[in-house]
Design a protein around this motif. Structure first.
Motif, short mmCIF file in Angstrom:
data_model
loop_
_atom_site.label_atom_id
_atom_site.label_comp_id
_atom_site.label_asym_id
_atom_site.label_seq_id
_atom_site.Cartn_x
_atom_site.Cartn_y
_atom_site.Cartn_z
N GLU A 43 0.39 -4.67 -8.11
CA GLU A 43 -0.44 -3.81 -8.96
C GLU A 43 0.43 -3.09 -9.97
OE1 GLU A 43 -3.01 -1.43 -6.32
OE2 GLU A 43 -2.35 -2.73 -4.67
N ARG A 44 -0.18 -2.60 -11.03
CA ARG A 44 0.58 -1.82 -12.01
C ARG A 44 -0.08 -0.47 -12.23
NH1 ARG A 44 4.72 -3.92 -15.41
NH2 ARG A 44 4.89 -6.21 -15.42
N ALA A 45 0.77 0.55 -12.30
CA ALA A 45 0.31 1.89 -12.64
C ALA A 45 0.65 2.15 -14.10
CB ALA A 45 1.00 2.93 -11.75
N TYR A 46 -0.33 2.67 -14.82
CA TYR A 46 -0.15 3.04 -16.23
C TYR A 46 -0.56 4.51 -16.38
CZ TYR A 46 -0.46 -2.07 -16.90
OH TYR A 46 -0.30 -3.43 -16.83
N ASN A 47 0.36 5.30 -16.91
CA ASN A 47 0.07 6.73 -17.11
C ASN A 47 -0.41 7.40 -15.82
OD1 ASN A 47 0.69 6.41 -19.86
ND2 ASN A 47 -1.43 5.86 -20.34
N GLY A 48 0.18 6.99 -14.70
CA GLY A 48 -0.14 7.63 -13.42
C GLY A 48 -1.35 7.08 -12.70
N LYS A 49 -2.03 6.08 -13.29
CA LYS A 49 -3.23 5.51 -12.67
C LYS A 49 -3.01 4.03 -12.41
CE LYS A 49 -8.22 4.90 -13.32
NZ LYS A 49 -9.36 5.10 -14.24
N ILE A 50 -3.26 3.59 -11.18
CA ILE A 50 -3.11 2.18 -10.82
C ILE A 50 -4.36 1.43 -11.27
CG2 ILE A 50 -2.78 0.54 -8.94
CD1 ILE A 50 -1.51 2.87 -7.34
N PHE A 51 -4.18 0.43 -12.11
CA PHE A 51 -5.31 -0.31 -12.65
C PHE A 51 -6.01 -1.11 -11.55
CE2 PHE A 51 -7.17 -3.98 -14.97
CZ PHE A 51 -8.09 -3.25 -15.74
N GLU A 52 -7.32 -0.90 -11.43
CA GLU A 52 -8.17 -1.59 -10.45
C GLU A 52 -7.59 -1.47 -9.04
OE1 GLU A 52 -10.97 -2.18 -11.27
OE2 GLU A 52 -11.26 -3.47 -13.01
N SER A 53 -7.11 -0.28 -8.72
CA SER A 53 -6.42 -0.07 -7.46
C SER A 53 -7.28 -0.40 -6.24
CB SER A 53 -5.95 1.40 -7.37
OG SER A 53 -5.20 1.62 -6.20
N VAL A 54 -8.52 0.07 -6.24
CA VAL A 54 -9.39 -0.15 -5.08
C VAL A 54 -9.68 -1.64 -4.88
CG1 VAL A 54 -11.68 0.28 -4.12
CG2 VAL A 54 -10.40 2.16 -5.18
N LYS A 55 -9.87 -2.36 -5.98
CA LYS A 55 -10.11 -3.80 -5.87
C LYS A 55 -8.92 -4.50 -5.20
CE LYS A 55 -13.34 -4.48 -9.70
NZ LYS A 55 -13.59 -5.18 -10.99
N HIS A 56 -7.72 -4.05 -5.53
CA HIS A 56 -6.53 -4.64 -4.90
C HIS A 56 -6.50 -4.32 -3.40
CE1 HIS A 56 -4.24 -6.36 -8.22
NE2 HIS A 56 -4.66 -5.37 -8.97
N SER A 57 -6.84 -3.08 -3.05
CA SER A 57 -6.83 -2.71 -1.63
C SER A 57 -7.90 -3.49 -0.86
CB SER A 57 -7.07 -1.20 -1.49
OG SER A 57 -6.01 -0.46 -2.06
N GLU A 58 -9.04 -3.68 -1.49
CA GLU A 58 -10.11 -4.46 -0.84
C GLU A 58 -9.67 -5.91 -0.66
OE1 GLU A 58 -13.96 -1.89 -2.49
OE2 GLU A 58 -13.30 -3.69 -3.57
N ARG A 59 -8.97 -6.45 -1.65
CA ARG A 59 -8.51 -7.84 -1.52
C ARG A 59 -7.45 -7.97 -0.44
NH1 ARG A 59 -6.35 -11.01 -6.74
NH2 ARG A 59 -4.53 -9.71 -6.36
N LEU A 60 -6.61 -6.94 -0.27
CA LEU A 60 -5.63 -6.97 0.81
C LEU A 60 -6.33 -7.08 2.15
CD1 LEU A 60 -2.46 -6.53 1.34
CD2 LEU A 60 -3.16 -4.25 2.07
N HIS A 61 -7.39 -6.30 2.33
CA HIS A 61 -8.18 -6.36 3.56
C HIS A 61 -8.74 -7.76 3.76
CE1 HIS A 61 -9.22 -2.43 5.66
NE2 HIS A 61 -8.18 -2.14 4.90
N LYS A 62 -9.29 -8.34 2.68
CA LYS A 62 -9.88 -9.68 2.77
C LYS A 62 -8.81 -10.72 3.11
CE LYS A 62 -13.15 -12.72 2.43
NZ LYS A 62 -14.24 -12.77 3.45
N SER A 63 -7.63 -10.61 2.49
CA SER A 63 -6.55 -11.55 2.79
C SER A 63 -6.15 -11.47 4.25
CB SER A 63 -5.34 -11.25 1.90
OG SER A 63 -5.62 -11.51 0.53
#
Length: 289
Positions: A43-63
């Motif tokens: 994931e990448r953080a820009y200006n202190g905010k991780i882009f689509e952070s929750v979607k990445h966390s949800e995909r980790l769970h699915k993986s």
């Protein structure tokens, strides 16, 4: 930040707490090291905010579910861990890596049910994945390795084991002076690059491989949405190798790659055209908005 990744100053979140960077270690008999029982997110953080952070966390769970390896942390706990790492290291712009794996335990054969699922979050400052290719267009080799059939491995998991042929393909590409390699799937259709999805342009319309044998990237989904909002037709379909000759533009998408133009794949050349530049620039604005 420079130097070997195991020898740096900073903090890494590991199994529920922040630890010193150099202390974030695992035992040599960690199951994942021997059997690839590991899933991850980039994931990448820009200006202190991780882009689509929750979607990445949800995909980790699915993986984890797909690999029969349930992640022992909730989405909220994973989100907090990621931001704790950014804060602890004082970074607003950084690449964030979340990884979960079967650790060392009572099992040391193929089965690993008795071994704990562990998780860590690390981050580092990372520039353009393809260097100056973001401006002039990346040069890609064509890999001899193919993305496997969904009947052989859970291809929609972001699993460590799926990347070994990507590593070999990228090594071969770099030896030829290329930035990366494009891969076909097990049927011979165009699939993706080693760590990024791929798009083509022809007659003002966009064509991208159907993700039925490889990961449907979050950046890929974002870019498709951007194109559709512009009223641009997007064809998600099977693409034959011989079609490469007729495409005018090409780009890659991925968290690390962001939107990177492609100037050449094997013997086929592409212009870094207006649509490619527009999408790359618009994506950059979006993630920093």
């Amino acid at each position: 930040m420079a130097g070997a990744y195991d020898d740096r100053d900073g903090k890494i979140w590991m199994d529920g707490k922040l630890v010193e960077w150099r202390s974030a270690n695992v035992h040599i008999l960690t199951h994942a090291l021997h059997y690839a029982s590991s899933v991850f997110e980039g994931e990448r953080a820009y200006n202190g905010k991780i882009f689509e952070s929750v979607k990445h966390s949800e995909r980790l769970h699915k993986s984890g579910e797909l690999l029969d390896m349930p992640i022992p942390y909730t989405i909220d706990e994973i989100e907090k861990a990621k931001y704790d790492v950014l804060k602890a290291n004082g970074w607003d712009d950084a690449y964030v890596r979340v990884v979960a794996w079967r650790g060392a335990g009572e099992d040391m054969g193929v089965a690993s049910k008795k071994n704990p699922v562990r998780m860590a979050v690390a981050a580092w400052e990372w520039g353009a994945y393809y260097g100056d290719a973001k401006m002039k267009g990346a040069k890609l080799d064509i890999s001899k390795w193919k993305r496997p059939s969904p009947e052989t491995i859970p291809c929609h998991a972001k699993a460590a084991g799926l990347y070994m042929i990507c590593t070999m393909s990228k090594h071969a590409a770099e030896a030829k002076g290329c930035s990366d390699a494009m891969m076909f799937d097990y049927r011979g259709y165009v699939a993706e690059a080693t760590g990024a999805n791929i798009f083509f342009v022809k007659d003002g319309e966009v064509h991208t491989p159907k993700p039925d044998a490889f990961l449907n990237g979050i950046t890929r989904q974002t870019v498709i949405g951007m194109l559709q909002k512009r009223g641009i037709t997007v064809h998600e379909r099977h693409i034959m190798p011989e079609e490469l000759e007729g495409f005018e533009q090409c780009w890659l998408t991925g968290t690390a790659a962001e939107v990177t133009p492609v100037g050449q794949i094997g013997d086929y050349t592409f212009e870094v055209g207006a649509l490619t530049r527009d999408i790359a620039e618009s994506y950059e604005k979006l993630v920093r908005s």
